[in-house]
Design a protein around this motif. Structure first.
Motif, PDB file in Angstrom:
ATOM      1  N   ILE A  64      52.460  57.155  32.113  1.00 16.78           N
ATOM      2  CA  ILE A  64      53.562  56.233  32.425  1.00 16.78           C
ATOM      3  C   ILE A  64      54.687  56.501  31.431  1.00 16.78           C
ATOM      4  CG2 ILE A  64      54.207  53.809  32.695  1.00 16.78           C
ATOM      5  CD1 ILE A  64      51.890  54.439  34.472  1.00 16.78           C
ATOM      6  N   PRO A  65      55.853  56.928  31.903  1.00 16.22           N
ATOM      7  CA  PRO A  65      56.962  57.207  30.975  1.00 16.22           C
ATOM      8  C   PRO A  65      57.326  55.952  30.167  1.00 16.22           C
ATOM      9  CG  PRO A  65      57.466  57.986  33.181  1.00 16.22           C
ATOM     10  CD  PRO A  65      56.202  57.212  33.290  1.00 16.22           C
ATOM     11  N   LEU A  66      57.703  56.180  28.915  1.00 22.11           N
ATOM     12  CA  LEU A  66      58.001  55.077  27.998  1.00 22.11           C
ATOM     13  C   LEU A  66      59.079  54.145  28.553  1.00 22.11           C
ATOM     14  CD1 LEU A  66      57.331  53.931  25.223  1.00 22.11           C
ATOM     15  CD2 LEU A  66      59.133  55.349  24.255  1.00 22.11           C
ATOM     16  N   THR A  67      60.114  54.746  29.179  1.00 18.72           N
ATOM     17  CA  THR A  67      61.212  53.906  29.686  1.00 18.72           C
ATOM     18  C   THR A  67      60.727  53.017  30.826  1.00 18.72           C
ATOM     19  OG1 THR A  67      61.854  55.823  30.966  1.00 18.72           O
ATOM     20  CG2 THR A  67      63.146  55.352  28.995  1.00 18.72           C
ATOM     21  N   ASP A  68      59.845  53.558  31.699  1.00 19.94           N
ATOM     22  CA  ASP A  68      59.302  52.723  32.777  1.00 19.94           C
ATOM     23  C   ASP A  68      58.529  51.556  32.208  1.00 19.94           C
ATOM     24  OD1 ASP A  68      60.335  54.670  34.287  1.00 19.94           O
ATOM     25  OD2 ASP A  68      58.503  55.176  35.393  1.00 19.94           O
ATOM     26  N   PHE A  69      57.818  51.831  31.115  1.00 17.10           N
ATOM     27  CA  PHE A  69      56.992  50.793  30.497  1.00 17.10           C
ATOM     28  C   PHE A  69      57.877  49.716  29.870  1.00 17.10           C
ATOM     29  CE2 PHE A  69      54.732  49.318  26.610  1.00 17.10           C
ATOM     30  CZ  PHE A  69      53.672  48.683  27.213  1.00 17.10           C
ATOM     31  N   LEU A  70      58.870  50.139  29.076  1.00 23.58           N
ATOM     32  CA  LEU A  70      59.667  49.181  28.317  1.00 23.58           C
ATOM     33  C   LEU A  70      60.659  48.399  29.175  1.00 23.58           C
ATOM     34  CD1 LEU A  70      60.410  51.028  24.957  1.00 23.58           C
ATOM     35  CD2 LEU A  70      58.812  49.169  25.377  1.00 23.58           C
ATOM     36  N   PHE A  71      61.164  49.047  30.245  1.00 25.46           N
ATOM     37  CA  PHE A  71      62.221  48.375  31.005  1.00 25.46           C
ATOM     38  C   PHE A  71      61.805  47.984  32.411  1.00 25.46           C
ATOM     39  CE2 PHE A  71      64.303  51.245  27.917  1.00 25.46           C
ATOM     40  CZ  PHE A  71      64.819  50.274  27.079  1.00 25.46           C
ATOM     41  N   GLY A  72      60.585  48.351  32.817  1.00 27.16           N
ATOM     42  CA  GLY A  72      60.130  47.994  34.162  1.00 27.16           C
ATOM     43  C   GLY A  72      59.896  46.502  34.271  1.00 27.16           C
ATOM     44  N   THR A  73      60.231  45.941  35.437  1.00 27.76           N
ATOM     45  CA  THR A  73      60.119  44.501  35.580  1.00 27.76           C
ATOM     46  C   THR A  73      58.971  44.104  36.494  1.00 27.76           C
ATOM     47  OG1 THR A  73      61.744  44.610  37.328  1.00 27.76           O
ATOM     48  CG2 THR A  73      62.540  44.034  35.121  1.00 27.76           C
ATOM     49  N   ALA A  74      58.092  45.035  36.817  1.00 26.48           N
ATOM     50  CA  ALA A  74      56.938  44.688  37.650  1.00 26.48           C
ATOM     51  C   ALA A  74      55.666  45.025  36.895  1.00 26.48           C
ATOM     52  CB  ALA A  74      56.991  45.448  38.973  1.00 26.48           C
ATOM     53  N   TRP A  75      54.798  44.040  36.706  1.00 27.06           N
ATOM     54  CA  TRP A  75      53.568  44.244  35.949  1.00 27.06           C
ATOM     55  C   TRP A  75      52.394  43.996  36.894  1.00 27.06           C
ATOM     56  CZ3 TRP A  75      52.246  46.437  31.561  1.00 27.06           C
ATOM     57  CH2 TRP A  75      50.977  46.162  31.006  1.00 27.06           C
ATOM     58  N   VAL A  87      56.572  46.314  31.324  1.00 24.32           N
ATOM     59  CA  VAL A  87      56.054  45.314  30.400  1.00 24.32           C
ATOM     60  C   VAL A  87      56.962  44.086  30.293  1.00 24.32           C
ATOM     61  CG1 VAL A  87      57.116  46.031  28.216  1.00 24.32           C
ATOM     62  CG2 VAL A  87      54.750  45.236  28.237  1.00 24.32           C
ATOM     63  N   VAL A  88      58.169  44.161  30.885  1.00 21.84           N
ATOM     64  CA  VAL A  88      59.140  43.078  30.704  1.00 21.84           C
ATOM     65  C   VAL A  88      58.599  41.685  31.081  1.00 21.84           C
ATOM     66  CG1 VAL A  88      61.391  42.213  31.433  1.00 21.84           C
ATOM     67  CG2 VAL A  88      61.119  44.604  30.832  1.00 21.84           C
ATOM     68  N   PRO A  89      57.936  41.519  32.234  1.00 21.97           N
ATOM     69  CA  PRO A  89      57.499  40.158  32.581  1.00 21.97           C
ATOM     70  C   PRO A  89      56.577  39.536  31.541  1.00 21.97           C
ATOM     71  CG  PRO A  89      57.298  41.591  34.472  1.00 21.97           C
ATOM     72  CD  PRO A  89      57.640  42.472  33.315  1.00 21.97           C
ATOM     73  N   ILE A  90      55.623  40.317  30.998  1.00 25.42           N
ATOM     74  CA  ILE A  90      54.713  39.669  30.044  1.00 25.42           C
ATOM     75  C   ILE A  90      55.356  39.500  28.671  1.00 25.42           C
ATOM     76  CG2 ILE A  90      52.574  40.235  31.252  1.00 25.42           C
ATOM     77  CD1 ILE A  90      52.112  42.500  29.378  1.00 25.42           C
ATOM     78  N   GLY A 250      48.038  30.221  32.722  1.00 27.46           N
ATOM     79  CA  GLY A 250      47.741  30.952  33.943  1.00 27.46           C
ATOM     80  C   GLY A 250      47.692  32.440  33.728  1.00 27.46           C
ATOM     81  N   ALA A 251      47.726  33.179  34.851  1.00 26.16           N
ATOM     82  CA  ALA A 251      47.612  34.632  34.758  1.00 26.16           C
ATOM     83  C   ALA A 251      48.508  35.292  35.796  1.00 26.16           C
ATOM     84  CB  ALA A 251      46.163  35.067  34.953  1.00 26.16           C
ATOM     85  N   THR A 252      49.739  34.785  35.926  1.00 33.02           N
ATOM     86  CA  THR A 252      50.675  35.330  36.909  1.00 33.02           C
ATOM     87  C   THR A 252      51.790  36.045  36.164  1.00 33.02           C
ATOM     88  OG1 THR A 252      50.303  33.215  37.991  1.00 33.02           O
ATOM     89  CG2 THR A 252      51.835  34.734  39.048  1.00 33.02           C
ATOM     90  N   PRO A 253      51.735  37.378  36.123  1.00 31.82           N
ATOM     91  CA  PRO A 253      52.783  38.090  35.386  1.00 31.82           C
ATOM     92  C   PRO A 253      54.098  38.120  36.149  1.00 31.82           C
ATOM     93  CG  PRO A 253      51.212  39.635  36.303  1.00 31.82           C
ATOM     94  CD  PRO A 253      50.720  38.277  36.668  1.00 31.82           C
ATOM     95  N   GLN A 254      54.808  37.012  36.190  1.00 31.69           N
ATOM     96  CA  GLN A 254      56.078  36.994  36.909  1.00 31.69           C
ATOM     97  C   GLN A 254      57.228  36.712  35.943  1.00 31.69           C
ATOM     98  OE1 GLN A 254      56.596  33.730  39.569  1.00 31.69           O
ATOM     99  NE2 GLN A 254      55.267  32.353  38.414  1.00 31.69           N
ATOM    100  N   LEU A 255      58.411  37.220  36.343  1.00 30.54           N
ATOM    101  CA  LEU A 255      59.607  36.996  35.526  1.00 30.54           C
ATOM    102  C   LEU A 255      60.156  35.613  35.851  1.00 30.54           C
ATOM    103  CD1 LEU A 255      61.981  40.092  35.418  1.00 30.54           C
ATOM    104  CD2 LEU A 255      61.260  38.665  33.525  1.00 30.54           C
TER     105      LEU A 255
END
Lengths: 320, 323
Positions: A64-75, A87-90, A250-255
């Motif tokens: 997983i590219p670092l940028t996808d990890f740091l700036f992705g908004t879907a977990w 990782v953004v939502p969590i 809870g356990a819902t990784p949502q923004l």
């Protein structure tokens, strides 16, 4: 000093005994070595923590590219077909809990600290300080259970107009974490205020200041580095808190936006705690993802602790 | 250092022969500080009433919130406060008779291991840093900073360490109680070291000097003079660390303490659970009876911890030496 005496003894009359050790004392050296090992263990532990976080993370970031990890908004780490590791939502979930907990802990903790340092009679302080210490030791499982089974229903009956959809709510978890860190914030801030020298207070009183003015305009600013340290330490504790958020958030990784306090979310710690149970298969991306999240958590808390240590050292140096 | 016996600042000179001079001085000071009427104005007076009230309110909230937790768990868990609670095995199916027996045994095993590890390691490190280390050396400063930082590392990160280094990886103990012990011991070690250092530092240098002057070696001085004098403080630190370890659940989730164990655990073999993890398991079940059971478990845990903490505080107050 010792060497000087020895030289003097060497030149002097023979009746003067040497002050050097009469035997090599190998036992002493062995003991010193063992004690050094004990102290060095802590460095080994830190090294082991860093290795155990970084090595799997490197494997993870190959997939997983670092940028996808740091700036992705879907977990969605568990989706077998198209898993997504943003990782953004969590991280936002974690920060929301921290923000809410600070809204509770800063006013309550600091005002309690001012009371204990400036207003409380010695008798009251002798009772309350140990009480705060005991309360600081309440297991977080108990606090989480209290939040889920007591605070949550009470909050719903107090604010029935809010959209309570699940038994879990980030606001409840945040308030519970806030209650948890209040004793820590209060006791560190109180130490800082007590370290302010009396002469500053007396000077202000001699100029006719009221107690309120002395507390708010003299002691508080003079202790500010310690007070900031208390807040930073509290936030760092809140970031790393696991059981309360695992039980009550809870356990819902949502923004979510910070004001959506009734939503269920997931924090970094809750993700690690719920995913990394003993039977997880090693070597998968999900498994390595745990360590990548742990690394983010570790770096965040490490930075905050370094800041807090530096601030505490500063107020100790200035006044002691 | 201020002590509790000091007079409260600002209350001097209201009685006695110097009253008049003190009054004049205060009036002069008030005038100098811009308050020319000599009396505090209404805003200040109001502030002097409202502000303390606010402070008391905050303290009441801080203590009250957590006292509410104690009261609530007593009320909620009361129906299950019976001997079954500690004598019966955990169960997923029969909440009305399920208990915490194996979890309690697991806690005892894990904590025994923690004590065995932290006492020598923690006290050893503290003795080194206080009695032997040359503070000007970079590696000693590194160790000190490192211990302070470790004290702030989140417990779940120690769980990750336990998973990657102790249960699997280099040590490969497996998901057994001993892995839990080792993980928790590393987690609370900084607490023990910091508390022991405080206790050792409080022993006055004159005692060391006296012993050294009589020809004792450094280790003889440390083991026969300094450590006995510092013992109450060290013991307090150990008790506080152990009580933290008893309540800690998060890192153990990662090193195997998750299963519903229905057999007695052993240190190096087979599954185990501990009290807080079992409470967490019960809390996650939907039925009301399990929640009562979880609250009853919280009572067991809190009573244990309160007893231990009170003992530690009593110990500290009873044996705290003033040199």
């Amino acid at each position: 000093m010792l060497t000087e005496t020895k030289d003097a003894a060497g030149q002097g009359p023979e009746s003067v005994p040497s002050l050097a050790a009469s035997s090599p004392r190998y036992g002493e050296k062995v003991i010193k070595g063992l004690l050094t090992l004990c102290a060095g263990l802590s460095v080994a532990v830190t090294t082991a923590i860093v290795i155990s976080l970084v090595v799997p993370s490197i494997t993870f970031f190959r997939a997983i590219p670092l940028t996808d990890f740091l700036f992705g908004t879907a977990w969605f780490p568990d989706f077998a077909s198209n898993a997504s590791f943003g990782v953004v939502p969590i991280v936002v979930g974690t920060l929301t809990v921290v923000l809410i907990s600070l809204l509770v802990a800063i006013p309550v903790g600091l005002l309690s600290a001012i009371y204990l340092a400036e207003y409380a009679p010695a008798r009251v302080r002798r009772v309350v300080k140990p009480m705060l210490e005991v309360l600081e030791g309440i297991p977080t499982v108990a606090i989480g259970l209290f939040a889920l089974l007591f605070l949550r229903p009470v909050a719903e009956s107090l604010f029935p107009f809010l959209p309570w959809r699940t038994p879990f709510a980030v606001g409840i978890a945040g308030v519970a974490v806030g209650l948890m860190i209040v004793p820590l914030v209060a006791s560190v801030a109180e130490d800082a205020m007590r370290a302010v020298p009396r002469s500053l207070r007396e000077g202000a009183y001699a100029l006719g200041s009221s107690k309120l003015r002395v507390s708010a305009r003299v002691v508080f600013p003079a202790a500010i580095s310690g007070i900031v340290a208390a807040i930073v330490l509290g936030s760092s504790r809140a970031i790393g808190e696991t059981m309360v958020v695992l039980i009550a958030a809870g356990a819902t990784p949502q923004l979510i936006a910070p004001w959506e306090v009734t939503e269920s979310i997931q924090t970094m710690t809750a993700y690690i705690g719920s995913t990394a149970t003993g039977d997880i298969a090693t070597g998968t991306i999900t498994y390595n993802g745990i360590f990548a999240v742990g690394l983010v958590l570790f770096v965040m808390t490490l930075a905050m602790n370094m800041i807090a240590i530096r601030l505490v050292r500063r107020f100790r140096e200035v006044y002691e | 250092m201020r002590t509790d016996q000091d007079p409260v600042p600002g209350t001097v000179g209201t009685k006695g022969p110097r009253t008049e001079r003190a009054r004049l001085a205060v009036a002069g000071a008030r005038a100098a500080s811009g308050n020319i009427f000599g009396e505090p104005d209404r805003g200040t007076k109001l502030g002097n009433v409202i502000f303390p009230a606010l402070l008391l309110l905050a303290l009441a909230f801080a203590l009250g919130g957590l006292c509410a937790l104690l009261a609530w768990s007593l009320v909620q868990g009361a129906p299950r406060l019976d001997l079954d609670l500690i004598l019966n095995n955990p169960s997923r199916l029969r909440p009305e008779t399920a208990g915490y027996r194996t979890a309690l045994l697991g806690t005892i095993y894990v904590i025994a291991g923690v004590i065995l590890l932290i006492v020598p390691l923690g006290v050893g490190a503290a003795v080194y840093l206080e009695e032997y280390a040359d503070k000007s050396r970079w590696y000693n400063r590194l160790i000190e900073l490192n211990i302070q930082n470790l004290a702030g590392v989140p417990s779940i990160v120690f769980g990750i360490l336990g998973l990657a280094f102790i249960a699997r990886g280099p040590l490969s103990l497996g998901f057994v109680a001993a892995a839990g012990s080792l993980t928790l011991a590393l987690l609370v070690l900084p607490t023990v070291i910091l508390a022991s250092r405080e206790a050792i530092r409080a022993v006055p240098p004159s005692i060391r000097d006296g012993s050294l002057a009589l020809g004792a070696t450094q280790w003889q001085t440390t083991s026969r003079q300094v450590l006995p004098a510092a013992l109450p403080g060290i013991l307090t630190g150990v008790i506080l660390a152990v009580s933290r370890a008893i309540g800690e659940a998060a890192p153990l989730l990662l090193v195997g303490a998750v299963t519903f164990v229905t057999f007695n655990p052993s240190l190096f073999d087979g599954g185990y659970s501990v009290l807080p993890v079992q409470i967490y398991n019960y809390a996650g079940r939907p039925q009301e009876e399990f929640h009562t059971l979880a609250a009853a478990g919280v009572i067991v845990m809190l009573v244990t911890l309160l007893l231990m903490n009170s003992f530690a505080i009593w110990l500290r107050n009873r044996y705290e030496k003033r040199w």
